[in-house]
Design a protein around this motif. Structure first.
Motif, PDB file in Angstrom:
ATOM      1  N   HIS A 160       9.909   5.939  60.041  1.00  0.00           N
ATOM      2  CA  HIS A 160      10.769   6.581  59.058  1.00  0.00           C
ATOM      3  C   HIS A 160      10.194   7.958  58.751  1.00  0.00           C
ATOM      4  O   HIS A 160       8.999   8.207  58.914  1.00  0.00           O
ATOM      5  CB  HIS A 160      10.834   5.749  57.773  1.00  0.00           C
ATOM      6  CG  HIS A 160      11.755   4.578  57.857  1.00  0.00           C
ATOM      7  ND1 HIS A 160      13.127   4.715  57.974  1.00  0.00           N
ATOM      8  CD2 HIS A 160      11.495   3.244  57.842  1.00  0.00           C
ATOM      9  CE1 HIS A 160      13.680   3.518  58.012  1.00  0.00           C
ATOM     10  NE2 HIS A 160      12.709   2.603  57.949  1.00  0.00           N
ATOM     11  N   GLU A 161      11.018   8.841  58.309  1.00  0.00           N
ATOM     12  CA  GLU A 161      10.604  10.216  58.055  1.00  0.00           C
ATOM     13  C   GLU A 161       9.440  10.267  57.052  1.00  0.00           C
ATOM     14  O   GLU A 161       9.480   9.625  55.994  1.00  0.00           O
ATOM     15  CB  GLU A 161      11.788  11.020  57.511  1.00  0.00           C
ATOM     16  CG  GLU A 161      11.495  12.504  57.354  1.00  0.00           C
ATOM     17  CD  GLU A 161      12.712  13.274  56.873  1.00  0.00           C
ATOM     18  OE1 GLU A 161      12.613  14.500  56.738  1.00  0.00           O
ATOM     19  OE2 GLU A 161      13.762  12.644  56.631  1.00  0.00           O
ATOM     20  N   ASN A 162       8.415  11.018  57.443  1.00  0.00           N
ATOM     21  CA  ASN A 162       7.224  11.280  56.601  1.00  0.00           C
ATOM     22  C   ASN A 162       6.362  10.035  56.336  1.00  0.00           C
ATOM     23  O   ASN A 162       5.443  10.096  55.510  1.00  0.00           O
ATOM     24  CB  ASN A 162       7.631  11.889  55.247  1.00  0.00           C
ATOM     25  CG  ASN A 162       8.301  13.244  55.405  1.00  0.00           C
ATOM     26  OD1 ASN A 162       7.938  14.025  56.293  1.00  0.00           O
ATOM     27  ND2 ASN A 162       9.276  13.527  54.563  1.00  0.00           N
ATOM     28  N   THR A 163       6.617   8.960  57.022  1.00  0.00           N
ATOM     29  CA  THR A 163       5.796   7.774  56.764  1.00  0.00           C
ATOM     30  C   THR A 163       4.407   7.841  57.420  1.00  0.00           C
ATOM     31  O   THR A 163       3.473   7.194  56.942  1.00  0.00           O
ATOM     32  CB  THR A 163       6.521   6.500  57.245  1.00  0.00           C
ATOM     33  OG1 THR A 163       6.951   6.667  58.592  1.00  0.00           O
ATOM     34  CG2 THR A 163       7.699   6.178  56.349  1.00  0.00           C
ATOM     35  N   VAL A 164       4.270   8.633  58.501  1.00  0.00           N
ATOM     36  CA  VAL A 164       2.938   8.805  59.094  1.00  0.00           C
ATOM     37  C   VAL A 164       2.024   9.514  58.104  1.00  0.00           C
ATOM     38  O   VAL A 164       0.863   9.137  57.904  1.00  0.00           O
ATOM     39  CB  VAL A 164       3.013   9.595  60.418  1.00  0.00           C
ATOM     40  CG1 VAL A 164       1.602   9.852  60.959  1.00  0.00           C
ATOM     41  CG2 VAL A 164       3.831   8.840  61.450  1.00  0.00           C
ATOM     42  N   THR A 165       2.555  10.543  57.466  1.00  0.00           N
ATOM     43  CA  THR A 165       1.783  11.259  56.447  1.00  0.00           C
ATOM     44  C   THR A 165       1.407  10.331  55.306  1.00  0.00           C
ATOM     45  O   THR A 165       0.277  10.362  54.798  1.00  0.00           O
ATOM     46  CB  THR A 165       2.592  12.453  55.911  1.00  0.00           C
ATOM     47  OG1 THR A 165       2.938  13.309  56.996  1.00  0.00           O
ATOM     48  CG2 THR A 165       1.802  13.228  54.880  1.00  0.00           C
ATOM     49  N   LEU A 166       2.356   9.493  54.890  1.00  0.00           N
ATOM     50  CA  LEU A 166       2.077   8.551  53.815  1.00  0.00           C
ATOM     51  C   LEU A 166       1.002   7.547  54.227  1.00  0.00           C
ATOM     52  O   LEU A 166       0.086   7.244  53.447  1.00  0.00           O
ATOM     53  CB  LEU A 166       3.363   7.821  53.424  1.00  0.00           C
ATOM     54  CG  LEU A 166       3.222   6.726  52.359  1.00  0.00           C
ATOM     55  CD1 LEU A 166       2.672   7.315  51.068  1.00  0.00           C
ATOM     56  CD2 LEU A 166       4.558   6.034  52.125  1.00  0.00           C
ATOM     57  N   LEU A 167       1.091   7.028  55.446  1.00  0.00           N
ATOM     58  CA  LEU A 167       0.081   6.088  55.920  1.00  0.00           C
ATOM     59  C   LEU A 167      -1.321   6.703  55.903  1.00  0.00           C
ATOM     60  O   LEU A 167      -2.286   6.076  55.455  1.00  0.00           O
ATOM     61  CB  LEU A 167       0.412   5.626  57.337  1.00  0.00           C
ATOM     62  CG  LEU A 167       1.411   4.472  57.509  1.00  0.00           C
ATOM     63  CD1 LEU A 167       1.634   4.195  58.985  1.00  0.00           C
ATOM     64  CD2 LEU A 167       0.925   3.221  56.793  1.00  0.00           C
ATOM     65  N   ASN A 168      -1.419   7.922  56.402  1.00  0.00           N
ATOM     66  CA  ASN A 168      -2.716   8.595  56.441  1.00  0.00           C
ATOM     67  C   ASN A 168      -3.254   8.852  55.035  1.00  0.00           C
ATOM     68  O   ASN A 168      -4.474   8.841  54.807  1.00  0.00           O
ATOM     69  CB  ASN A 168      -2.605   9.902  57.216  1.00  0.00           C
ATOM     70  CG  ASN A 168      -2.389   9.676  58.695  1.00  0.00           C
ATOM     71  OD1 ASN A 168      -2.729   8.620  59.239  1.00  0.00           O
ATOM     72  ND2 ASN A 168      -1.798  10.662  59.377  1.00  0.00           N
ATOM     73  N   LYS A 169      -2.373   9.080  54.105  1.00  0.00           N
ATOM     74  CA  LYS A 169      -2.787   9.252  52.714  1.00  0.00           C
ATOM     75  C   LYS A 169      -3.309   7.935  52.142  1.00  0.00           C
ATOM     76  O   LYS A 169      -4.348   7.886  51.481  1.00  0.00           O
ATOM     77  CB  LYS A 169      -1.604   9.760  51.891  1.00  0.00           C
ATOM     78  CG  LYS A 169      -1.865   9.849  50.394  1.00  0.00           C
ATOM     79  CD  LYS A 169      -0.605  10.257  49.655  1.00  0.00           C
ATOM     80  CE  LYS A 169      -0.810  10.250  48.142  1.00  0.00           C
ATOM     81  NZ  LYS A 169       0.434  10.587  47.418  1.00  0.00           N
ATOM     82  N   LEU A 170      -2.586   6.855  52.417  1.00  0.00           N
ATOM     83  CA  LEU A 170      -2.977   5.551  51.891  1.00  0.00           C
ATOM     84  C   LEU A 170      -4.279   5.038  52.505  1.00  0.00           C
ATOM     85  O   LEU A 170      -5.022   4.288  51.860  1.00  0.00           O
ATOM     86  CB  LEU A 170      -1.854   4.536  52.128  1.00  0.00           C
ATOM     87  CG  LEU A 170      -0.537   4.804  51.385  1.00  0.00           C
ATOM     88  CD1 LEU A 170       0.516   3.774  51.787  1.00  0.00           C
ATOM     89  CD2 LEU A 170      -0.748   4.804  49.878  1.00  0.00           C
ATOM     90  N   VAL A 171      -4.559   5.441  53.738  1.00  0.00           N
ATOM     91  CA  VAL A 171      -5.808   5.034  54.395  1.00  0.00           C
ATOM     92  C   VAL A 171      -7.016   5.478  53.588  1.00  0.00           C
ATOM     93  O   VAL A 171      -8.041   4.777  53.531  1.00  0.00           O
ATOM     94  CB  VAL A 171      -5.866   5.602  55.832  1.00  0.00           C
ATOM     95  CG1 VAL A 171      -7.281   5.509  56.389  1.00  0.00           C
ATOM     96  CG2 VAL A 171      -4.909   4.852  56.738  1.00  0.00           C
ATOM     97  N   HIS A 172      -6.920   6.640  52.963  1.00  0.00           N
ATOM     98  CA  HIS A 172      -8.042   7.168  52.176  1.00  0.00           C
ATOM     99  C   HIS A 172      -8.130   6.531  50.791  1.00  0.00           C
ATOM    100  O   HIS A 172      -9.167   6.631  50.135  1.00  0.00           O
ATOM    101  CB  HIS A 172      -7.914   8.682  52.032  1.00  0.00           C
ATOM    102  CG  HIS A 172      -8.029   9.425  53.327  1.00  0.00           C
ATOM    103  ND1 HIS A 172      -9.215   9.543  54.021  1.00  0.00           N
ATOM    104  CD2 HIS A 172      -7.096  10.075  54.069  1.00  0.00           C
ATOM    105  CE1 HIS A 172      -9.023  10.231  55.125  1.00  0.00           C
ATOM    106  NE2 HIS A 172      -7.746  10.572  55.188  1.00  0.00           N
TER     107      HIS A 172
END
Length: 237
Positions: free
Chosen positions: A120-132
């Motif tokens: 989904h749009e922008n979910t890769v960015t969200l995942l990388n944010k949540l990883v931290h």
């Protein structure tokens, strides 16, 4: 007729008395001499012992004064402190599990056996944010081996640890995995054939986020229902 003792006997008696007196005087002199000798022989030894003890005390004091204090424990290097900080932060992070389908991934194909998954749009960015922010595990319901390879290729674009990418073939299997991980937060979206209600109803975690299409967003004490993951509280943190 009585006769006076002769001068000879008087002389003998006087000599004997003087002899006894001299012998007694000599004996007393010898005793006094021995006492004095013993007294003056011990006294110097005691004085010497006292002097030696005092000298040892002074010597020990000087050694202590001249001996440098022990070196303080070396401080830890900045790299060690940084590593310890990272480990502490990792231990304190809450655990988050995400069922990827219908939350982060979507499949436009109508055939479940030939999926065309995409983010989904922008979910890769969200995942990388949540990883931290969280200790993340992602779970995907699979229908084929080819689907596994497709999911792995997509997730290689994120910072998700490959050891924390898990797969299942049934909803019961997914529930078992989540319960084993004991997360603080779980995000559920179901799969191609379910809406995720089975997991939401049977899973006991502190907080649940349920991504479900065509439903109004609402919150309770332990669950948030939303159309997209971007509208949930976890995407705003």
């Amino acid at each position: 007729m009585l006769t006076r003792p002769s001068n000879k006997w008087l002389t003998i008696i006087l000599i004997k008395w003087m002899g006894y007196s001299s012998f007694a005087a000599a004996l007393v002199s010898v005793l006094v001499y021995m006492y004095k000798k013993k007294h003056y022989t011990i006294a110097p030894k005691l004085s010497s012992l006292q002097i030696n003890t005092a000298s040892c005390y002074n010597l020990n004091t000087q050694i202590q004064l001249l001996t440098p204090p022990p070196s303080p424990e070396p401080t830890k290097s900045w790299s060690t402190r940084l590593l310890n900080g990272v480990i502490s932060a990792t231990r304190k992070r809450k655990r988050l599990t995400i069922s990827l389908k219908n939350t982060v991934l979507w499949n436009p194909s109508r055939d479940v056996n030939t999926p065309i998954h995409a983010f989904h749009e922008n979910t890769v960015t969200l995942l990388n944010k949540l990883v931290h922010l969280y200790d993340i595990y992602v779970i995907t319901h699979l229908n084929s081996t080819e689907e596994r390879d497709q999911i792995n290729r997509l997730l290689s674009k994120s910072n998700i640890d490959i050891h924390k990418i898990l797969f299942c073939s049934t909803e019961q299997g997914k529930l078992h995995i989540i319960q084993h991980l004991k997360p603080d937060i779980h995000i559920e979206g179901g799969c191609e054939t379910t809406d995720g209600s089975f997991i939401i109803n049977h899973l006991d975690v502190k907080q649940k986020i349920w991504i479900k299409k065509n439903n109004a967003t609402y919150n309770t004490d332990h669950i948030q229902l939303s159309n997209t993951i971007h509208d949930t509280w976890i995407a705003q943190c």
